[in-house]
Motif scaffolding. Structure first.
Motif, PDB file in Angstrom:
ATOM      1  N   GLU A   1       0.860  -1.183   0.000  1.00  0.00           N
ATOM      2  CA  GLU A   1       0.000   0.000   0.000  1.00  0.00           C
ATOM      3  C   GLU A   1       0.893   1.228   0.000  1.00  0.00           C
ATOM      4  O   GLU A   1       1.098   1.869   1.022  1.00  0.00           O
ATOM      5  N   SER A   2       1.429   1.566  -1.168  1.00  0.00           N
ATOM      6  CA  SER A   2       2.384   2.666  -1.240  1.00  0.00           C
ATOM      7  C   SER A   2       1.745   3.965  -1.713  1.00  0.00           C
ATOM      8  O   SER A   2       2.355   5.027  -1.581  1.00  0.00           O
ATOM      9  N   GLY A   3       0.537   3.935  -2.268  1.00  0.00           N
ATOM     10  CA  GLY A   3      -0.131   5.169  -2.681  1.00  0.00           C
ATOM     11  C   GLY A   3      -0.605   5.944  -1.469  1.00  0.00           C
ATOM     12  O   GLY A   3      -1.051   5.374  -0.487  1.00  0.00           O
ATOM     13  N   VAL A   4      -0.497   7.286  -1.541  1.00  0.00           N
ATOM     14  CA  VAL A   4      -0.895   8.134  -0.413  1.00  0.00           C
ATOM     15  C   VAL A   4      -1.905   9.164  -0.906  1.00  0.00           C
ATOM     16  O   VAL A   4      -1.698   9.809  -1.934  1.00  0.00           O
ATOM     17  N   ARG A   5      -2.986   9.307  -0.157  1.00  0.00           N
ATOM     18  CA  ARG A   5      -4.015  10.323  -0.450  1.00  0.00           C
ATOM     19  C   ARG A   5      -4.152  11.212   0.780  1.00  0.00           C
ATOM     20  O   ARG A   5      -4.394  10.728   1.884  1.00  0.00           O
ATOM     21  N   LEU A   6      -3.977  12.520   0.590  1.00  0.00           N
ATOM     22  CA  LEU A   6      -4.131  13.478   1.681  1.00  0.00           C
ATOM     23  C   LEU A   6      -5.384  14.301   1.434  1.00  0.00           C
ATOM     24  O   LEU A   6      -5.554  14.869   0.358  1.00  0.00           O
ATOM     25  N   THR A   7      -6.269  14.366   2.438  1.00  0.00           N
ATOM     26  CA  THR A   7      -7.462  15.203   2.358  1.00  0.00           C
ATOM     27  C   THR A   7      -7.305  16.309   3.393  1.00  0.00           C
ATOM     28  O   THR A   7      -7.286  16.042   4.594  1.00  0.00           O
ATOM     29  N   HIS A   8      -7.171  17.543   2.926  1.00  0.00           N
ATOM     30  CA  HIS A   8      -6.987  18.682   3.817  1.00  0.00           C
ATOM     31  C   HIS A   8      -8.363  19.132   4.304  1.00  0.00           C
ATOM     32  O   HIS A   8      -9.185  19.611   3.527  1.00  0.00           O
ATOM     33  N   HIS A   9      -8.641  18.967   5.591  1.00  0.00           N
ATOM     34  CA  HIS A   9      -9.973  19.245   6.138  1.00  0.00           C
ATOM     35  C   HIS A   9     -10.396  20.700   6.027  1.00  0.00           C
ATOM     36  O   HIS A   9     -11.522  20.962   5.604  1.00  0.00           O
ATOM     37  N   PRO A  10      -9.556  21.704   6.387  1.00  0.00           N
ATOM     38  CA  PRO A  10     -10.013  23.084   6.320  1.00  0.00           C
ATOM     39  C   PRO A  10     -10.403  23.548   4.916  1.00  0.00           C
ATOM     40  O   PRO A  10     -11.350  24.308   4.746  1.00  0.00           O
ATOM     41  N   SER A  11      -9.676  23.082   3.884  1.00  0.00           N
ATOM     42  CA  SER A  11      -9.950  23.568   2.526  1.00  0.00           C
ATOM     43  C   SER A  11     -10.711  22.560   1.673  1.00  0.00           C
ATOM     44  O   SER A  11     -11.300  22.926   0.661  1.00  0.00           O
ATOM     45  N   GLY A  12     -10.656  21.269   2.028  1.00  0.00           N
ATOM     46  CA  GLY A  12     -11.313  20.250   1.220  1.00  0.00           C
ATOM     47  C   GLY A  12     -10.490  19.788   0.034  1.00  0.00           C
ATOM     48  O   GLY A  12     -10.976  19.039  -0.817  1.00  0.00           O
ATOM     49  N   ILE A  13      -9.237  20.212  -0.054  1.00  0.00           N
ATOM     50  CA  ILE A  13      -8.364  19.828  -1.167  1.00  0.00           C
ATOM     51  C   ILE A  13      -7.907  18.388  -0.963  1.00  0.00           C
ATOM     52  O   ILE A  13      -7.521  17.998   0.138  1.00  0.00           O
ATOM     53  N   VAL A  14      -7.960  17.603  -2.054  1.00  0.00           N
ATOM     54  CA  VAL A  14      -7.508  16.207  -2.005  1.00  0.00           C
ATOM     55  C   VAL A  14      -6.365  16.052  -2.999  1.00  0.00           C
ATOM     56  O   VAL A  14      -6.495  16.431  -4.172  1.00  0.00           O
ATOM     57  N   VAL A  15      -5.228  15.529  -2.533  1.00  0.00           N
ATOM     58  CA  VAL A  15      -4.081  15.266  -3.408  1.00  0.00           C
ATOM     59  C   VAL A  15      -3.659  13.812  -3.239  1.00  0.00           C
ATOM     60  O   VAL A  15      -3.812  13.240  -2.163  1.00  0.00           O
ATOM     61  N   THR A  16      -3.144  13.234  -4.313  1.00  0.00           N
ATOM     62  CA  THR A  16      -2.660  11.851  -4.247  1.00  0.00           C
ATOM     63  C   THR A  16      -1.267  11.775  -4.848  1.00  0.00           C
ATOM     64  O   THR A  16      -0.886  12.591  -5.685  1.00  0.00           O
ATOM     65  N   ALA A  17      -0.522  10.771  -4.410  1.00  0.00           N
ATOM     66  CA  ALA A  17       0.791  10.468  -4.980  1.00  0.00           C
ATOM     67  C   ALA A  17       0.935   8.962  -4.982  1.00  0.00           C
ATOM     68  O   ALA A  17       0.723   8.312  -3.968  1.00  0.00           O
ATOM     69  N   ARG A  18       1.282   8.410  -6.152  1.00  0.00           N
ATOM     70  CA  ARG A  18       1.428   6.960  -6.244  1.00  0.00           C
ATOM     71  C   ARG A  18       2.523   6.563  -7.212  1.00  0.00           C
ATOM     72  O   ARG A  18       2.568   5.448  -7.692  1.00  0.00           O
ATOM     73  N   GLU A  19       3.428   7.511  -7.506  1.00  0.00           N
ATOM     74  CA  GLU A  19       4.469   7.240  -8.493  1.00  0.00           C
ATOM     75  C   GLU A  19       5.542   6.298  -7.984  1.00  0.00           C
ATOM     76  O   GLU A  19       6.011   5.430  -8.700  1.00  0.00           O
ATOM     77  N   SER A  20       5.944   6.478  -6.737  1.00  0.00           N
ATOM     78  CA  SER A  20       7.072   5.738  -6.195  1.00  0.00           C
ATOM     79  C   SER A  20       6.605   4.447  -5.525  1.00  0.00           C
ATOM     80  O   SER A  20       5.460   4.316  -5.121  1.00  0.00           O
ATOM     81  N   ARG A  21       7.542   3.505  -5.374  1.00  0.00           N
ATOM     82  CA  ARG A  21       7.231   2.283  -4.625  1.00  0.00           C
ATOM     83  C   ARG A  21       7.226   2.559  -3.132  1.00  0.00           C
ATOM     84  O   ARG A  21       6.671   1.801  -2.362  1.00  0.00           O
ATOM     85  N   SER A  22       7.889   3.655  -2.736  1.00  0.00           N
ATOM     86  CA  SER A  22       8.040   3.969  -1.322  1.00  0.00           C
ATOM     87  C   SER A  22       6.888   4.846  -0.824  1.00  0.00           C
ATOM     88  O   SER A  22       6.597   5.890  -1.398  1.00  0.00           O
TER      89      SER A  22
END
Length: 116
Positions: free
Chosen positions: A35-56
């Motif tokens: 499970e190397s993909g990371v999704r961040l959901t910023h609560h105050p703004s509602g912005i969602v970003v993901t990163a899944r390029e690396s194995r780490s």
């Protein structure tokens, strides 16, 4: 210095919901089993970003954090108001001329009126 730059990593992570997921895609078992993909959901703004390029997961977490910072900076940036521009006279006349020619072409295609 904007408020997004002044926040530390820990402060930003405290404001986010961090999810990990299987990255999928090419890369074989290294991506499919961990499970190397990371999704961040910023609560105050509602912005969602993901990163899944690396194995780490650590590298993906750092990438997602950097993306979140740029998204927050972009959101805070004040854009100058747009000044409406006037169409140049030559361009306006050229467009009207094309329109007239097109109209004549279509008129020529029509069936002639019967005067009976």
């Amino acid at each position: 210095m904007s408020s997004a730059e002044s926040r530390s990593d820990e402060e930003l992570f405290a404001q986010c919901k961090v999810e990990t997921f299987r990255a999928g895609g090419p890369g074989g078992q290294h991506q499919n089993k961990t499970e190397s993909g990371v999704r961040l959901t910023h609560h105050p703004s509602g912005i969602v970003v993901t990163a899944r390029e690396s194995r780490s997961q650590h590298r993906n977490r750092a990438r997602a954090l950097a993306r979140l910072r740029t998204a927050l900076e972009d959101r805070e940036r004040v854009r100058p108001p747009r000044r409406p521009t006037k169409t140049p006279r030559a361009a306006h006349e050229k467009r009207l001329d094309r329109k007239r020619r097109r109209s004549l072409t279509k008129k020529k295609r029509r069936r002639p009126d019967s005067d009976e």
